[in-house]
Each structure stands twice: as C-alpha cells, then as structure tokens.
Design an enzyme around this catalytic site. Structure first.
Site, PDB file in Angstrom:
ATOM      1  N   LYS A  32       0.844  -1.193   0.000  1.00 24.50           N
ATOM      2  CA  LYS A  32       0.000   0.000   0.000  1.00 24.50           C
ATOM      3  C   LYS A  32       0.883   1.248   0.000  1.00 24.50           C
ATOM      4  O   LYS A  32       1.923   1.278   0.677  1.00 24.50           O
ATOM      5  CB  LYS A  32      -0.891  -0.042   1.241  1.00 24.50           C
ATOM      6  CG  LYS A  32      -1.993   0.993   1.309  1.00 24.50           C
ATOM      7  CD  LYS A  32      -2.874   0.720   2.531  1.00 24.50           C
ATOM      8  CE  LYS A  32      -3.994   1.721   2.696  1.00 24.50           C
ATOM      9  NZ  LYS A  32      -4.879   1.388   3.836  1.00 24.50           N
ATOM     10  N   SER A  34      -9.787  -1.247   6.871  1.00 19.64           N
ATOM     11  CA  SER A  34      -9.213  -1.060   5.537  1.00 19.64           C
ATOM     12  C   SER A  34      -8.440  -2.237   4.956  1.00 19.64           C
ATOM     13  O   SER A  34      -8.095  -2.201   3.772  1.00 19.64           O
ATOM     14  CB  SER A  34      -8.314   0.169   5.522  1.00 19.64           C
ATOM     15  OG  SER A  34      -9.097   1.324   5.432  1.00 19.64           O
ATOM     16  N   SER A  36      -9.714   1.216   2.702  1.00 19.75           N
ATOM     17  CA  SER A  36      -8.879   2.041   1.863  1.00 19.75           C
ATOM     18  C   SER A  36      -7.780   1.264   1.132  1.00 19.75           C
ATOM     19  O   SER A  36      -7.169   1.797   0.213  1.00 19.75           O
ATOM     20  CB  SER A  36      -8.230   3.146   2.699  1.00 19.75           C
ATOM     21  OG  SER A  36      -7.403   2.591   3.705  1.00 19.75           O
TER      22      SER A  36
HETATM   23  N1  GLN Z   1     -13.472   3.090   6.392  1.00 20.52           N
HETATM   24  C1  GLN Z   1     -12.828   3.551   7.575  1.00 20.52           C
HETATM   25  C2  GLN Z   1     -12.552   5.021   7.457  1.00 20.52           C
HETATM   26  O1  GLN Z   1     -12.946   5.570   6.489  1.00 20.52           O
HETATM   27  C3  GLN Z   1     -11.585   2.764   7.848  1.00 20.52           C
HETATM   28  C4  GLN Z   1     -10.405   3.229   7.117  1.00 20.52           C
HETATM   29  C5  GLN Z   1      -9.156   2.480   7.471  1.00 20.52           C
HETATM   30  O2  GLN Z   1      -9.191   1.410   8.089  1.00 20.52           O
HETATM   31  N2  GLN Z   1      -8.025   3.059   7.137  1.00 20.52           N
HETATM   32  O3  GLN Z   1     -11.976   5.632   8.299  1.00 20.52           O
END
Ligand code: GLN
Length: 481
Positions: free
Chosen positions: A83, A182, A158
């Site tokens: 990532k 994410s 994400s």
């Molecule tokens: N969907 C969650 C957010 O928008 C989790 C994001 C993540 O785990 N980085 O914060």
C-alpha cells in the site's frame, strides 16, 4: 483474468518453485509485471510500479540461489505489492494525496525491510483512499481503483489497490493497513483473506499515520496459509516503534491445519437483525455450517455496545488524524503552495493545506479539530474514549464464553463506484462490523465465504483474543477445504 483463488499460484508455491529451481525469480517477476501491464490500465490498482528495481532484486535472488544462499527465506522471490502509505526508501510514497505527490522517503518502513529480508520482491505501490480515509478507494488523488470481480464496482478501501492487485492475479500477496477495516473490507469485497493483526503485533514505523492508536499493517492474500507466511515475516517487536509488542511471535505456519475441533465460535445474532444484505447472511450461515461440520461449536453472545462503535470510531479516528496531519504544512513535508510577494507564512499554511488535501481528508481534519476543541473535548472525545473501554469489556465478557467471535465483515457486498460518494455518513455506517477490532486492539480476519446470487464475494469476519492470530488463520483455512 479470473479473480478465483485457484487460478493463480499461491505465494507459498511460488517460493517453493524458486527454491527447488522449477522457476527463476526473474521469470516470476516478469510474469507479474506482464499481468500488471495487461490488467492495471483497467483496474488502477497501482500508483507506482517499480519494475526495474524488482527485476534487479529478482536477479540477485537467482544469483544467490546459484551459490546456494538464502534458500531458507520463506517468501523467496515472491512478488508483492504494498500500500502506498508505507515508506519505501528511494521510491515515491504518496498516500494517494496531492500533498505527498512527489515525496520520496529516505527510509523504508520496518514491514518493507522485513519483507525484503524474507525474500519478497516489492513490485509496486498500491492505490488507497487519501491517507487511508475511506472505504472505496474513490477518495484517491490518483483516481479510483476498480473491483476485478465487477469493474463497475469498488474494490473497497482504503487498501483497495492491494485487494484488486491480488484478486486479479497481478501478485499473490500484498500489504494493506487497517485503521477501521481497511484490510478486511476490501478483502471481503474482492474474495481474499485479509488480516488486521493485534495492535502492537506489527511495527508501524514508516507507516504514514492516520490514527495512531488504531493503525496496523497486515497481509492480504488468496489463502490463509499465505497470510500466515506474510504475517510471520512482518510481525514482532521493533525498537523503532514503542507501541510494538515484545510478545513472541509463534509459528503461524505450524498453526495451519490445526482445524477447529472444539473451537467455540461466538455469534452476536442480535447485531444481524437488520440492515444486513441477504446474500451476506447466506454466506455467513454457510461459513458457520462449515465450521460446525468441522467440529466447532456455536455460542450465542451479545456485544451490547457495538451500536456505538461507528460514532466512537469516527470521533477518535478523526481526532487523531487532525493531530497527525498537522505536519503537512508545506514546510516540513511534501508540496508547498506557490505564494505571491504579498503573502506570508499563514497564507503558506492555508493554501498548502487547501490545495494539498482532498475533501474527505478536510472533512476529517475539521471534525477531529472540533471534537478536541475546548468546550467539546469532554462531550465528544473523552466520552468516546469511555465507550471504547466499554466495548473492550464486551469482548472480554464474550471471550469468557467463546474462543473467537464471528460476524459478517460488511453489511453488503461491493457497491457500485459513485454509489456512496455523495453521502459520507452512508459510507461510514458500512464500517459497523470492522471498527470494533481497532477500538479494542483485538486481531481480526476476513475470509472468503462464497458468492452472492449476483456473483459478488462475501466475507466472514473472525475476531480473536489478543495475539491469537493463529486461531483465526486455522479457522479461515477450514473454509478453503
Ligand atoms: N473506512 C474507515 C474510514 O474511512 C476505515 C479506514 C481504514 O481502516 N483506514 O476511516
């Protein structure tokens, strides 16, 4: 291209092939680069492909092998995607933000160094929601990633780029990061195994911070065995990260094949009463049936504070983000807005941040600044921390009755691109099943649990006791048989 797991070799079999001389690391690397070249123009899983570097590394692995060196490395010659919020020395690391568009870190994240020591070949950096804030990879300054199962849909987020890269067979394994789901949610949307380790299990050194008390790095793979292989390579104490644990890392590979005989699986049925898609419920029940057939036992549990998990998460995560992102001021890091002669330092800060951050990131910084501000701190931030403790107690109680907790990873399968971008709240509510693992620090894994009638992957989530990733991996493996 088929996103089915069986269509592509696993990381383990690739490493074995290279070890035994059936294939060279260079051949494997070239095949992976070819898969990227033919698929990525449609999917946009990658932000940066480091083909030349990867081929050089692969050639070095082959040369080592010719001398009989390095053969014990568990990820020998395995191409991996990481990532793009993980720092890679000498390779642009953007966090999918304009503010870091040209940032080239002088050092690598500990997880990257450890992957390389384990023999992996980092082949590129994958797309994400800007600074990991989002659930669909649509909040990326570089454009959205598409889901290989249905290109009109999101791969989740994400870590959507990592998920799409693995699901499409461009690489057998990738790293993601998980602050509120994410790793697990994109794994669920793309039919993969995704594991958020126990908080402190994996070093955060060199991970671009979103919310430091919630962030963890973990594997995204097609099989539980590969997740074990990758987690074993990256886990363990790191002197560069004071929050990384000294807890010894057990042999996760040895835990595989252990099965689920006698395993008590807690099921919080009341959480599944409404708002969960029927296809997801069917996949979930099918997974429970597989586990009971293999010797596990189901136990009813309640997790009474889960209803508050999403608001608690969005208060704490945004508060921490507003603090972490204050470093992007155009002076210390990243891009700086150009100024006229009349403009001063204050303008430099304001313009840099106005131009450098996308809307979702700005929304979170404003919310986080608000909940930390004088007069609101007690009502929001402090209250959220108190409920966070209650959530953890729910799980402590549950683990008196069961060994793991099972629930769907997401309330619905992958949605269409654009479907939820106009309503941030709608998107936040989708995180209902994933955020508790981050708020409590517990390890959690999403495993493939079949397809909906529309042919979209379903993910089942397992949460375990602190540092008990082994049980999660063993249970996930049972679903693959
Ligand atoms: N969907 C969650 C957010 O928008 C989790 C994001 C993540 O785990 N980085 O914060």
């Amino acid at each position: 291209m088929t996103p089915t797991p069986s269509a592509h070799p696993s990381a383990r079999s690739i490493a074995d092939d290279i070890r035994t001389g059936r294939r060279t690391a260079v051949e494997v690397c070239a095949a992976s680069l070819a898969a990227i070249a033919s698929n990525d123009p449609r999917l946009t899983a990658f932000v940066t492909v480091t083909g030349e570097r990867a081929l050089e590394t692969a050639a070095r692995i082959d040369a080592d092998r010719a001398r009989g060196a390095g053969l014990d490395r568990p990820l020998l010659g395995v191409p991996m995607a990481v990532k793009d919020n993980l720092c890679t020395a000498g390779v642009r690391t953007t966090a999918a933000s304009r503010v870091l568009a040209d940032y080239v870190p002088p050092y690598s994240a500990t997880v990257i160094t450890r992957l390389q020591e384990a023999g992996a070949v980092v082949i590129g950096k994958t797309n994400l929601d800007e600074f990991s804030m989002g659930s669909s990879t649509e909040h990326s300054a570089l454009g959205a990633t598409r889901n290989p199962w249905d290109e009109a849909r999101t791969p989740g987020g994400s870590s959507g780029g990592s998920a799409a890269a693995v699901a499409a067979g461009m690489v057998p394994a990738a790293l993601g990061s998980d602050t509120g789901g994410s790793i697990r949610q994109p794994a669920a949307f793309c039919g993969l195994v995704g594991l958020k380790p126990t908080y402190g299990r994996v070093s955060r050194y060199g991970l671009i911070a979103f919310a430091s008390s919630l962030d963890q790095v973990g594997p995204m793979t097609r099989t539980a065995a590969d997740a074990a292989l990758v987690l074993e390579a990256i886990a363990g104490h790191d002197p560069h990260d004071a929050t990384s644990s000294h807890e010894p890392v057990p042999s996760l590979r040895a835990a595989l094949g252990r099965g689920v005989v006698g395993l008590r699986i807690g099921v919080p049925r009341t959480l599944l009463q409404d708002g969960v898609d029927q296809g997801i419920l069917n996949g979930f029940d099918a997974a429970l049936a597989r586990w009971t057939a293999a010797g596990a036992q189901l136990v009813d549990i309640t997790l009474p504070h889960t209803a508050h998990a999403v608001p608690v998460y969005y208060l704490i995560a945004t508060a921490e983000a507003s603090s972490n992102l204050s470093r992007y001021d155009g002076v210390r890091y990243g891009a700086r807005a150009s100024l006229t002669r009349e403009q001063g330092l204050r303008d430099a800060y304001m313009l840099t941040r106005a131009q450098g951050f996308g809307d979702e990131v700005k929304r979170r910084i404003m919310l986080g600044t608000y909940v930390l501000s004088h007069g609101y701190y007690e009502a929001y931030y402090l209250k959220a921390q108190q409920v966070r403790t209650l959530l953890r107690r729910d799980y402590d109680d549950a683990f008196g009755l069961c060994d793991v907790v099972a629930m769907p990873t997401t309330p619905s399968p992958a949605y269409r691109l654009g479907e939820k971008t106009d309503s941030p709240l709608q998107m936040y509510l989708e995180d209902i099943f994933t955020v508790s693992a981050n708020l409590t620090g517990l390890p959690a894994l999403s495993a493939p649990a079949g397809l909906t009638s529309d042919g979209l992957p379903v993910g089942v989530q397992l949460m375990g006791r602190m540092f008990d990733e082994a049980t999660l991996l063993a249970a996930a493996q049972v679903l693959e048989d």
